[in-house]
Structures are given as structure tokens and as C-alpha cells.
Design a protein around this motif. Structure first.
Motif, PDB file in Angstrom:
ATOM      1  N   UNK A 169     -20.220 -31.492 -51.324  1.00 57.88           N
ATOM      2  CA  UNK A 169     -19.642 -30.847 -50.246  1.00 57.88           C
ATOM      3  C   UNK A 169     -18.165 -31.298 -50.227  1.00 57.88           C
ATOM      4  N   UNK A 170     -17.364 -30.199 -49.660  1.00 57.34           N
ATOM      5  CA  UNK A 170     -15.943 -30.655 -49.461  1.00 57.34           C
ATOM      6  C   UNK A 170     -15.752 -30.267 -48.029  1.00 57.34           C
ATOM      7  N   UNK A 171     -15.257 -31.420 -47.168  1.00 57.77           N
ATOM      8  CA  UNK A 171     -14.829 -31.449 -45.877  1.00 57.77           C
ATOM      9  C   UNK A 171     -13.240 -31.154 -45.760  1.00 57.77           C
ATOM     10  N   UNK A 172     -12.785 -30.478 -45.108  1.00 59.89           N
ATOM     11  CA  UNK A 172     -11.336 -30.286 -45.051  1.00 59.89           C
ATOM     12  C   UNK A 172     -10.835 -31.625 -44.534  1.00 59.89           C
ATOM     13  N   UNK A 173      -9.715 -32.260 -45.401  1.00 57.74           N
ATOM     14  CA  UNK A 173      -8.996 -33.238 -45.028  1.00 57.74           C
ATOM     15  C   UNK A 173      -9.932 -34.659 -45.516  1.00 57.74           C
ATOM     16  N   UNK A 174     -10.835 -34.381 -45.920  1.00 52.89           N
ATOM     17  CA  UNK A 174     -11.725 -35.683 -46.534  1.00 52.89           C
ATOM     18  C   UNK A 174     -12.042 -35.736 -48.042  1.00 52.89           C
ATOM     19  N   UNK A 175     -12.277 -36.543 -48.727  1.00 52.96           N
ATOM     20  CA  UNK A 175     -12.789 -36.522 -50.080  1.00 52.96           C
ATOM     21  C   UNK A 175     -13.996 -35.676 -50.174  1.00 52.96           C
ATOM     22  N   UNK A 176     -14.156 -35.255 -51.539  1.00 54.01           N
ATOM     23  CA  UNK A 176     -15.453 -34.626 -51.963  1.00 54.01           C
ATOM     24  C   UNK A 176     -16.564 -35.566 -51.840  1.00 54.01           C
ATOM     25  N   UNK A 177     -17.750 -35.007 -51.153  1.00 57.53           N
ATOM     26  CA  UNK A 177     -18.991 -35.682 -50.878  1.00 57.53           C
ATOM     27  C   UNK A 177     -19.905 -35.492 -51.993  1.00 57.53           C
ATOM     28  N   UNK A 178     -20.573 -36.213 -52.511  1.00 58.71           N
ATOM     29  CA  UNK A 178     -21.898 -36.046 -53.361  1.00 58.71           C
ATOM     30  C   UNK A 178     -23.147 -36.578 -52.698  1.00 58.71           C
ATOM     31  N   UNK A 179     -24.103 -35.677 -52.443  1.00 62.38           N
ATOM     32  CA  UNK A 179     -25.159 -36.208 -51.790  1.00 62.38           C
ATOM     33  C   UNK A 179     -26.412 -35.502 -52.340  1.00 62.38           C
ATOM     34  N   UNK A 180     -27.540 -36.065 -51.683  1.00 60.64           N
ATOM     35  CA  UNK A 180     -29.017 -35.442 -52.134  1.00 60.64           C
ATOM     36  C   UNK A 180     -29.067 -33.927 -51.845  1.00 60.64           C
ATOM     37  N   UNK A 181     -29.972 -33.245 -52.522  1.00 61.11           N
ATOM     38  CA  UNK A 181     -30.201 -31.813 -52.193  1.00 61.11           C
ATOM     39  C   UNK A 181     -30.355 -31.701 -50.621  1.00 61.11           C
ATOM     40  N   UNK A 182     -30.197 -30.519 -50.016  1.00 66.39           N
ATOM     41  CA  UNK A 182     -30.278 -30.245 -48.519  1.00 66.39           C
ATOM     42  C   UNK A 182     -31.839 -30.388 -48.259  1.00 66.39           C
ATOM     43  N   UNK A 183     -32.731 -30.062 -48.969  1.00 67.72           N
ATOM     44  CA  UNK A 183     -34.125 -30.298 -48.613  1.00 67.72           C
ATOM     45  C   UNK A 183     -34.778 -30.914 -49.612  1.00 67.72           C
ATOM     46  N   UNK A 184     -36.203 -31.423 -49.514  1.00 71.75           N
ATOM     47  CA  UNK A 184     -36.867 -31.840 -50.838  1.00 71.75           C
ATOM     48  C   UNK A 184     -37.098 -30.883 -51.655  1.00 71.75           C
ATOM     49  N   UNK A 185     -37.199 -29.504 -51.223  1.00 70.34           N
ATOM     50  CA  UNK A 185     -37.648 -28.552 -52.096  1.00 70.34           C
ATOM     51  C   UNK A 185     -36.475 -27.956 -52.900  1.00 70.34           C
ATOM     52  N   UNK A 186     -35.418 -28.523 -52.695  1.00 69.94           N
ATOM     53  CA  UNK A 186     -33.880 -28.471 -53.344  1.00 69.94           C
ATOM     54  C   UNK A 186     -33.819 -29.210 -54.626  1.00 69.94           C
ATOM     55  N   UNK A 187     -34.544 -30.270 -54.594  1.00 67.09           N
ATOM     56  CA  UNK A 187     -34.839 -31.005 -55.746  1.00 67.09           C
ATOM     57  C   UNK A 187     -35.657 -30.296 -56.728  1.00 67.09           C
ATOM     58  N   UNK A 188     -35.173 -29.678 -57.841  1.00 62.30           N
ATOM     59  CA  UNK A 188     -35.909 -28.646 -58.571  1.00 62.30           C
ATOM     60  C   UNK A 188     -35.429 -28.454 -60.018  1.00 62.30           C
ATOM     61  N   UNK A 189     -36.184 -27.755 -60.665  1.00 61.59           N
ATOM     62  CA  UNK A 189     -35.801 -27.327 -62.081  1.00 61.59           C
ATOM     63  C   UNK A 189     -35.685 -25.918 -62.398  1.00 61.59           C
ATOM     64  N   UNK A 190     -34.571 -25.357 -62.756  1.00 59.16           N
ATOM     65  CA  UNK A 190     -33.958 -23.893 -63.291  1.00 59.16           C
ATOM     66  C   UNK A 190     -34.100 -23.913 -64.770  1.00 59.16           C
TER      67      UNK A 190
END
Length: 276
Positions: free
Chosen positions: A243-264
Motif C-alpha cells: 500500500x502507498x500512502x501519500x507522503x509516507x513510505x510504502x507499506x507491506x502488510x498481510x492480505x486484506x482478508x484471510x481468503x486473500x492468502x491464496x494460490x494462483x
């Protein structure tokens, strides 16, 4: 907070009353409630949580520590300092701060206990007259809806903290105008995009083709590491978001939901691009 149990079309609220002086469990207090039918699943969940808080207060005679002189602006300062940092992700908080800047000029001077549904409806009408500084166009209905959601969240916290005995913003927003159908690229358009990408650098060709082929979000794609790729199974493990927030450093975080942790999974052509 009272527990919430579904019973057909209604819900049972149960408040545990603890133990008496002999160590015997007191009988739990129960109440059946039925949410308004027009609520969305998310609105229904919020409505039930508010009813549970109020019922527990009623059962336990929890005194409301309402400071009748506290204005919305004063409570927002408290909320930003003590509640929001531990409750919200940085990206969500940044968006809420934008919404706060939109509603405080209209509602900030009102005491929390003075706020009425008509105040919020008037605010939304005024916001629809404003233009965006970025586009010069009227504020989108999505923006107005976001302001309402932000207000509801802040006032729900005020209610849980004992400043209010109900949420005055609840059910004051009504969508204005016709909802636009989302534009989705057809097969011909997608083929033109794919052809155009072949004239770009390998980095951008791979990035956009990966999104087209797998449907992953752009932040998920930016958060990929080479170790997430399994060439044997032709799979990619999506397990973080950028995620990039204006005026701040780039943030790396977990997926938005549990289901977002997945394989493609990817094709041989995509494998060739990734290896290149």
C-alpha cells in the motif's frame, strides 16, 4: 459485549451475569432482536453489535459517562489519538482523515449529544455540491458514502465508550442517483492491451500480463517475492499486499482478508516471461 446467536430471521442477545457470592452462576439475560430488512450484511452486523452493547449496559446498569460538553471535533481528536491507531490499518486511517476533513467544518462544533439525523442528511447534500480538487468534477457518490461510513464508525466507538447511548448517524445515508455499471474490458480490448504490452519493457509486460492472467490486485502483484513462485506447480503464493500512502513510505502488510492468502496458477507463456 453480549453474545449474538442467530435464530431463524432473528437474533438472540445473551449477557452473562457472572457469579453470586456463593460462587453460583447467575442466570444469563436474553433478548431477541430483528434487524431491519433493508440492511446490507455489513450494516446488519454493525446494527447487531450496537444492540448488543446497549443490551449489556441495560442488564448491568452500566452508567453512561456522557460529557454533555464534548463536541464532535473534540471527540475526533481523542479518537485519532487513543482509538484509531490501534484499531485501523495505516491506509484506512489515512482515508478516514480525508473524510474527517470533509465533515468537521459542518459538524465539528456540535456536541455529540446534539447530533441529529437531519444534520447528517444536510451534510451529505452539501458534499454533493462540492467539486474535487483533483478532478474539478463533483464529488463522487462513493466519496459521500465513505464519509458516512467514517462517521458511523467514529460514533459507534463514541457509543461504546459511553459518550452516547445510540449512534445518531445510523441509517441517515441514502444513495443518490443511479448506480453505474462497472466497465469491464471485452476480449477484443484485452487482446489490444496484451499486444501493446509486448512493445514495453519486460518488467511492465510481465507485471500487467500477470494481473490479467491471474486476477490478482495490483498491490498483491507489487508485493510478490521470487520465493512465492513455484515453477514445478506453476503456482504463485499470494500472501502480502503493498500500500502507498501519500507522503509516507510504502507499506507491506498481510492480505486484506484471510481468503486473500491464496494460490494462483500461470501458463507456460507466463512461466517464460517470469524466468526472463
Amino acid at each position: 459485549m453480549a453474545s449474538i446467536r442467530k435464530r431463524g430471521n432473528s437474533y438472540l442477545l445473551v449477557v452473562s451475569m457472572g457469579y453470586d457470592h456463593t460462587g453460583k452462576r447467575r442466570a444469563a439475560q436474553q433478548k431477541t432482536v430483528k434487524p431491519p430488512e433493508e440492511l446490507t450484511p455489513k450494516q446488519k452486523e454493525k446494527w447487531l453489535n450496537e444492540q448488543a452493547v446497549l443490551f449489556e449496559r441495560e442488564c448491568k446498569d452500566t452508567p453512561l459517562t456522557v460529557d454533555k460538553s464534548t463536541t464532535l471535533a473534540q471527540y475526533v481528536q481523542l479518537w485519532l489519538r487513543d482509538i484509531a491507531p490501534d484499531k485501523l490499518a495505516k491506509s484506512t486511517l489515512a482515508r478516514d482523515k480525508q473524510d474527517i476533513d470533509r465533515f468537521l467544518p459542518y459538524l465539528g462544533g456540535y456536541k455529540l449529544t446534539e447530533l441529529r439525523p437531519e444534520h447528517f442528511r444536510k451534510l451529505y447534500a452539501e458534499l454533493r455540491k462540492q467539486t474535487s480538487q483533483n478532478t474539478g468534477m463533483p464529488l463522487s457518490e462513493y466519496t459521500v458514502e465513505g464519509v458516512h461510513a467514517c462517521l458511523c464508525g467514529i460514533l459507534s466507538d463514541a457509543m461504546e465508550g459511553g459518550f452516547l447511548n445510540h449512534n445518531p448517524a445510523w441509517r441517515t445515508y441514502k444513495y443518490s442517483g443511479k448506480k453505474k455499471e462497472k466497465l469491464v474490458a471485452d476480449e477484443g480490448t484485452m487482446q489490444k492491451i496484451i499486444t501493446a504490452l509486448e512493445n514495453e519493457s519486460i518488467k511492465y509486460e510481465t507485471y500487467f500480463k500477470l494481473i490479467i492472467a491471474t486476477g490478482m490486485r495490483r498491490g498483491e502483484c507489487c508485493g510478490l517475492k521470487w520465493s512465492d513462485i513455484d515453477y514445478g506447480y506453476k503456482s504463485i503464493h499470494i500472501q502480502r499486499n503493498v500500500v502507498k500512502i501519500t507522503g509516507e513510505d510504502i507499506i507491506v502488510k498481510d492480505t486484506k482478508t484471510v481468503a486473500g492468502d491464496r494460490y494462483v496458477y500461470f501458463s507456460p507463456e507466463m512461466e517464460s516471461l517470469l524466468k526472463e
